[in-house]
Write a protein that holds these residues in place. Structure first.
Motif, PDB file in Angstrom:
ATOM      1  N   CYS A  93       0.828  -1.215   0.000  1.00 48.56           N
ATOM      2  CA  CYS A  93       0.000   0.000   0.000  1.00 48.56           C
ATOM      3  C   CYS A  93       0.857   1.258   0.000  1.00 48.56           C
ATOM      4  O   CYS A  93       0.547   2.242  -0.679  1.00 48.56           O
ATOM      5  N   LEU A  94       1.927   1.203   0.756  1.00 48.44           N
ATOM      6  CA  LEU A  94       2.830   2.346   0.798  1.00 48.44           C
ATOM      7  C   LEU A  94       3.480   2.582  -0.565  1.00 48.44           C
ATOM      8  O   LEU A  94       3.537   3.723  -1.054  1.00 48.44           O
ATOM      9  N   LEU A  95       3.944   1.493  -1.189  1.00 53.78           N
ATOM     10  CA  LEU A  95       4.574   1.621  -2.502  1.00 53.78           C
ATOM     11  C   LEU A  95       3.582   2.093  -3.552  1.00 53.78           C
ATOM     12  O   LEU A  95       3.898   2.938  -4.413  1.00 53.78           O
ATOM     13  N   VAL A  96       2.356   1.535  -3.541  1.00 56.72           N
ATOM     14  CA  VAL A  96       1.327   1.953  -4.503  1.00 56.72           C
ATOM     15  C   VAL A  96       0.988   3.419  -4.296  1.00 56.72           C
ATOM     16  O   VAL A  96       0.839   4.189  -5.251  1.00 56.72           O
ATOM     17  N   GLY A  97       0.876   3.805  -3.040  1.00 61.03           N
ATOM     18  CA  GLY A  97       0.591   5.199  -2.764  1.00 61.03           C
ATOM     19  C   GLY A  97       1.663   6.126  -3.307  1.00 61.03           C
ATOM     20  O   GLY A  97       1.369   7.183  -3.870  1.00 61.03           O
ATOM     21  N   GLN A 103       2.782   9.552 -10.173  1.00 62.72           N
ATOM     22  CA  GLN A 103       2.042   9.667 -11.427  1.00 62.72           C
ATOM     23  C   GLN A 103       1.121  10.883 -11.399  1.00 62.72           C
ATOM     24  O   GLN A 103       0.951  11.580 -12.389  1.00 62.72           O
ATOM     25  N   TYR A 104       0.535  11.129 -10.246  1.00 62.11           N
ATOM     26  CA  TYR A 104      -0.332  12.299 -10.076  1.00 62.11           C
ATOM     27  C   TYR A 104       0.427  13.588 -10.400  1.00 62.11           C
ATOM     28  O   TYR A 104      -0.100  14.498 -11.056  1.00 62.11           O
ATOM     29  N   LEU A 206      -4.523   6.800 -23.461  1.00 63.11           N
ATOM     30  CA  LEU A 206      -3.433   7.758 -23.262  1.00 63.11           C
ATOM     31  C   LEU A 206      -2.065   7.092 -23.308  1.00 63.11           C
ATOM     32  O   LEU A 206      -1.046   7.765 -23.182  1.00 63.11           O
ATOM     33  N   CYS A 207      -2.063   5.766 -23.473  1.00 58.98           N
ATOM     34  CA  CYS A 207      -0.820   4.974 -23.477  1.00 58.98           C
ATOM     35  C   CYS A 207      -0.024   5.241 -22.210  1.00 58.98           C
ATOM     36  O   CYS A 207       1.213   5.359 -22.233  1.00 58.98           O
ATOM     37  N   LEU A 208      -0.755   5.371 -21.110  1.00 57.41           N
ATOM     38  CA  LEU A 208      -0.165   5.636 -19.792  1.00 57.41           C
ATOM     39  C   LEU A 208       0.740   6.863 -19.822  1.00 57.41           C
ATOM     40  O   LEU A 208       1.759   6.928 -19.134  1.00 57.41           O
ATOM     41  N   GLY A 209       0.343   7.837 -20.609  1.00 56.36           N
ATOM     42  CA  GLY A 209       1.070   9.099 -20.653  1.00 56.36           C
ATOM     43  C   GLY A 209       2.256   9.138 -21.599  1.00 56.36           C
ATOM     44  O   GLY A 209       2.918  10.166 -21.712  1.00 56.36           O
ATOM     45  N   LEU A 243      -5.728   5.209 -10.958  1.00 56.94           N
ATOM     46  CA  LEU A 243      -5.912   5.785  -9.618  1.00 56.94           C
ATOM     47  C   LEU A 243      -5.436   7.233  -9.569  1.00 56.94           C
ATOM     48  O   LEU A 243      -6.065   8.085  -8.930  1.00 56.94           O
ATOM     49  N   ALA A 244      -4.321   7.507 -10.233  1.00 58.61           N
ATOM     50  CA  ALA A 244      -3.817   8.881 -10.276  1.00 58.61           C
ATOM     51  C   ALA A 244      -4.794   9.793 -11.002  1.00 58.61           C
ATOM     52  O   ALA A 244      -5.022  10.951 -10.600  1.00 58.61           O
ATOM     53  N   MET A 245      -5.392   9.291 -12.088  1.00 55.26           N
ATOM     54  CA  MET A 245      -6.377  10.098 -12.813  1.00 55.26           C
ATOM     55  C   MET A 245      -7.592  10.383 -11.940  1.00 55.26           C
ATOM     56  O   MET A 245      -8.129  11.507 -11.962  1.00 55.26           O
TER      57      MET A 245
END
Length: 739
Positions: A93-97, A103-104, A206-209, A243-245
């Motif tokens: 969870c920490l790493l995902v956050g 990414q945000y 968006l091809c992940l940006g 999630l960032a979006m």
């Protein structure tokens, strides 16, 4: 009991307390003193505190029964696994956050993601300014979820992600359901159904940006394939991006990005382009049936596009309408009403992508403004959609009624104005196509007798009269390296002395060769080139009989030069080219009338000669009721190609017929089926127009020679007859000796 006995009287002990009746009272027992415990010295400090807590926390050991002993290993294992799981979960969870936060920070403002095309669009307008075709990546403009038609918005949500407004970017329930379906259908857990939310689909669009970079990918298709990968790692990064979006943008902003970037078939990117492409209206004006059809395209845009299969697209839209009803966006009555009246294509969409004409126009403009443009380009063309329809209808009519079933023969038609503006172009029997071989512009075929007008144009320019005579008799020439060559007429007959007008009318070969040799092949070639025939021309005497190859577009443009008074013509299809929202044009007309080739009097006399071809010669089957028309047929050796090209005062039209593999036509000449196709085309083209006379000039008759005595005629004709007799003897000797 006796008193004074010294004994106390018996008294019953109190069984109830004084506080209440009928309640027993506990007998008082003397308190038993507990032996005093020897006080242990109290530990102080940190170790003492820890020891006291440990002593208080540790419960007294309990005795375990038989079941407890059996469950003990499982309890121990569970505690061990749980201890690892929650610790690892906390780390994950920490790493995902952290990943989501990074990414945000990289995400731009929402406006930067609304138009993601790598290429621009090309919109083609007809001569009246109406859209008839699109090319490139069509983008109609930015739309937003709060301003687009609510029917389209609801249809997209109902079809693609019914819990879109309730989840946080990922739908565990949807993923689990997709995995269950994939496994049940015998596929891998990540193959087939993906369970992706609209947010995840937007992340994929968006091809992940990642932006397309030619240095990283070989082509745009390779870039798109990389963006569509479905590996486990890819799914994970896609989820983080989603999630960032969700943290960065609102739900409506995410939906806006999706509806602007999604490919919807027919070269249309985004709902606005698709609405314009298929229905000829803006995306904020769509009704439920139209909105359902566009939403239905998102599953398989190419195969479900209504321009490919309208019935299939309507069936898919009916399913979307049912989903909208089930989720409360439509009532049952509204669903049934729209299913019974499905969306239909606009007229421009029904014409697909402009067919052969649009393909040809795109080939005539620079690539950086056409197929490879990064800007949005608008081209105003010369196309007349009424005339285009007339040509297509005429071609279909002849092949359905005059050609044997199963024939593989092909045909092409070009219709243009006298200035070279192409009004209609058909490159083959299948008209609803694009990107295929165009027989009107790309095929180079021998022209046959359709080339003869340029021989007579040269002669008229040099002072010949249509009434001048030439001998149609056996005529042979010795060709270096090839031997003797003796042209013959199609009928295998000779007609003696004929005028130039009759020689063209009846398409006689020997007179055409004789005139070509008399005026000079080099001059004939120059006149033909000046009229616009750019193909390589034959060097030998067969030049006069159309041994050279040319395209139908070139030949029709050359005939337009004859109609307009003898000036060259460059056929063109572009009237104006400019960028969207720019008032100044980047390009004007790409062709038109050029320099003069022959005198107007010579051109008008040639028109007069060619009018005789249709009035009473090889082109009689091309006659148009009420109109003067001029033209020429052409048939090549072994009937591999058949032509008819002609004009009225209004339009020039050319027809070619043959097989792509050069198979000879069976019983077809230029004055046959091609002339009939030409007639059917021109009858439809001139429907509703007022007849006008051709710009032709009848030559002055040649004055007869003065009266002569019989002796004078013999004296004058003697030398000529001697020459003719000498030529005949020479030809006989050549035939006998084989020279």
């Amino acid at each position: 009991m006796a008193q004074g006995s010294g004994r106390k009287p018996l008294v019953a002990e109190k069984r109830y307390s004084a506080g209440g009746k009928g309640k027993p009272s506990a007998a008082k027992k003397p308190a038993r003193k507990k032996p005093a415990r020897k006080a242990k010295p109290r530990k102080t400090g940190l170790f003492g505190l820890f020891a006291r807590k440990k002593a208080r926390a540790k419960p007294a050991p309990k005795k375990r029964g038989f079941i407890g002993l059996l469950l003990a290993p499982f309890v121990w294992a569970f505690r061990l696994v749980w201890g690892f799981t929650w610790r690892i979960g906390m780390v994950v969870c920490l790493l995902v956050g952290l990943a989501v936060a990074l990414q945000y920070a990289k995400l731009p403002e929402v406006s930067a993601y609304l138009d993601g095309r790598a290429r621009g669009s090309v919109t083609l307008l007809d001569r009246k300014g109406e859209v008839f075709a699109w090319r490139g990546d069509q983008f109609g403009g930015v739309i937003r979820a709060d301003t687009v038609s609510p029917h389209l918005k609801n249809a997209v949500v109902a079809t693609e992600d019914k819990r879109f407004y309730r989840h946080f970017g990922i739908s565990p329930r949807g993923v689990a359901s997709a995995i269950r379906i994939n496994l049940r259908e015998g596929r891998g857990p990540l193959s087939g159904h993906g369970g992706s939310t609209i947010t995840q689909q937007t992340a994929k669009l968006l091809c992940l940006g990642r932006v397309y970079d030619p240095a990283e990918w070989k082509s745009e298709s390779a870039y798109e394939a990389d963006c569509r990968k479905g590996s486990l790692w890819r799914k994970g990064t896609e989820a983080i991006f989603a999630l960032a979006m969700e943290a960065k943008y609102t739900k409506d902003e995410i939906l806006s990005i999706y509806m602007n970037r999604a490919y919807m078939g027919g070269g249309a990117y985004g709902a606005e382009a698709a609405a314009q492409r298929y229905f000829g209206k803006s995306a904020n004006q769509l009704n439920p049936a139209e909105g359902a059809m566009l939403a239905g395209l998102l599953t398989a845009p190419s195969s479900l596009a209504p321009t490919n299969n309208l019935k299939r697209s309507q069936d898919r839209a009916a399913t979307v309408l049912r989903l909208m009803q089930e989720q409360g966006y439509l009532t049952t009555a509204e669903m049934q009403q729209n299913q019974n009246a499905p969306a239909v294509l606009s007229e421009a969409a029904a014409a697909r992508a402009g067919g052969y004409f649009a393909d040809w126009v795109m080939d005539t403009i620079p690539d950086f403004l056409g197929d490879q443009t990064t800007e949005d380009v608008v081209i105003r063309s010369t196309l007349d959609q009424r005339l285009q329809g007339a040509a297509e209808e005429a071609l279909n009519y002849i092949f359905e009624n005059k050609v044997r079933p199963g024939s593989k023969a092909q045909a092409a038609i070009v219709v243009m104005s006298a200035d070279g503006a192409v009004r209609a172009l058909v490159g083959g029997r299948k008209t609803r196509v694009n990107g295929v071989f165009n027989r009107a512009t790309q095929a180079k075929r021998q022209t046959g007798s359709a080339f003869k007008p340029f021989v007579y144009a040269t002669a008229l320019e040099l002072g010949y009269s249509p009434y001048d005579r030439v001998l149609d008799a056996k005529y042979c020439m010795k060709i270096p390296g090839s031997g003797q060559w003796c042209p013959e007429n199609y009928t295998r007959k000779f007609y003696g002395e004929v005028t130039l007008a009759r020689a063209l009318r009846d398409s006689l070969n020997v007179p055409a060769v004789k005139i070509s040799e008399a005026v000079g092949r080099d001059k004939v070639s120059r006149v033909a080139r000046d009229f616009g025939i750019d193909s390589d021309l034959a060097a030998g005497p067969a030049l006069a009989l159309g041994a050279s190859e040319s395209s139908l577009l070139e030949m029709t443009g050359a005939y337009a030069g004859i109609l307009n008074g003898g000036s060259s013509v460059t056929p063109y299809g572009v009237s104006e080219l400019k960028l969207v929202n720019d008032s100044d044009a980047l390009m004007g007309a790409s062709g038109g009338i050029g320099e003069r080739v022959i005198r107007p009097e010579a051109a008008q006399q040639l028109v007069w000669m060619m009018e005789k071809v249709i009035a009473g010669g090889t082109g009689r089957r091309a006659q148009i009721p009420g109109w003067q028309a001029a033209g020429k047929s052409g048939t090549t050796s072994a009937a591999k190609d058949a032509w008819f090209i002609g004009f009225t005062a209004e339009y020039v039209a050319g027809v070619w017929m043959g097989y792509d593999d050069n198979t000879p036509l069976s019983g077809v000449t230029g004055g046959g089926l091609p002339a009939e196709i030409w007639r059917e085309t021109m009858v439809r083209v001139h429907d509703g127009l007022t007849p006008k006379p051709l710009p032709m000039l009848e030559p002055a008759p040649i004055a007869p020679p003065p009266q002569q005595t019989r002796r004078e005629r013999r004296r004058r004709q003697g030398p000529q007859l001697g020459k003719e007799l000498g030529r005949a003897v020479d030809n006989i000797l050549r035939d006998i000796l084989g020279n």
